[in-house]
Design a protein around this motif. Structure first.
Motif, PDB file in Angstrom:
ATOM      1  N   LYS A  13      62.175  31.939  11.917  1.00  0.00           N
ATOM      2  CA  LYS A  13      61.283  31.785  13.013  1.00  0.00           C
ATOM      3  C   LYS A  13      60.199  31.236  12.783  1.00  0.00           C
ATOM      4  O   LYS A  13      59.476  30.373  13.223  1.00  0.00           O
ATOM      5  CB  LYS A  13      61.243  33.244  13.780  1.00  0.00           C
ATOM      6  N   GLN A  17      58.549  27.703  13.929  1.00  0.00           N
ATOM      7  CA  GLN A  17      57.301  27.607  14.582  1.00  0.00           C
ATOM      8  C   GLN A  17      56.407  26.441  13.930  1.00  0.00           C
ATOM      9  O   GLN A  17      55.724  25.774  14.599  1.00  0.00           O
ATOM     10  CB  GLN A  17      56.458  28.911  14.716  1.00  0.00           C
ATOM     11  N   ARG A  20      57.655  23.276  14.963  1.00  0.00           N
ATOM     12  CA  ARG A  20      57.295  23.008  16.413  1.00  0.00           C
ATOM     13  C   ARG A  20      55.829  22.314  16.411  1.00  0.00           C
ATOM     14  O   ARG A  20      55.572  21.365  16.971  1.00  0.00           O
ATOM     15  CB  ARG A  20      57.601  24.051  17.418  1.00  0.00           C
ATOM     16  N   ASP A  78      61.909  25.055  21.260  1.00  0.00           N
ATOM     17  CA  ASP A  78      61.437  26.217  21.619  1.00  0.00           C
ATOM     18  C   ASP A  78      62.637  27.179  22.126  1.00  0.00           C
ATOM     19  O   ASP A  78      62.237  28.377  21.770  1.00  0.00           O
ATOM     20  CB  ASP A  78      60.725  25.909  22.889  1.00  0.00           C
ATOM     21  N   ILE A  81      63.453  28.965  18.734  1.00  0.00           N
ATOM     22  CA  ILE A  81      62.424  29.832  18.570  1.00  0.00           C
ATOM     23  C   ILE A  81      62.806  31.233  19.298  1.00  0.00           C
ATOM     24  O   ILE A  81      62.770  32.334  18.853  1.00  0.00           O
ATOM     25  CB  ILE A  81      61.022  29.527  18.584  1.00  0.00           C
TER      26      ILE A  81
END
Length: 100
Positions: A13, A17, A20, A78, A81
């Protein structure tokens, strides 16, 4: 997972992130990647004639398609995640680190 096994922050995760965040910084640059060349060719300043118009149409189409594709990237990340748990068993986190 047994009751005694500890959990740790999910490294996958965290990587998603980070990805992203990095991608969000580049999205606008990617969307604009072919804008200037398309404008130059289509503006009759760089090249004129039948072939120039054909190239301009092709480049405009690629510019539009690139923008559409780039626009789909952040929602995909997204969703990935959101699908990841906040914490995972320590052994799972270690195995993720060794396979990365």
């Amino acid at each position: 997972m047994t009751g005694s096994e500890s959990t740790v922050p999910n490294p996958r995760k965290a990587d998603l992130q980070k990805l992203r965040g990095d991608l969000a910084k580049e999205v606008e640059n990617l969307k604009r990647a072919l804008k200037r060349p398309a404008e130059d060719i289509g503006g009759d300043k760089v090249w004129v004639g039948k072939n120039a118009r054909a190239w301009h149409r092709e480049l405009e189409g690629r510019h539009r398609k690139l923008g559409e594709q780039v626009g789909r990237l952040l929602p995909v990340i997204d969703a990935a995640i959101r699908d990841e748990p906040e914490k995972v068993p320590a052994a799972q986190a270690r195995s993720y680190g060794s396979s990365a």
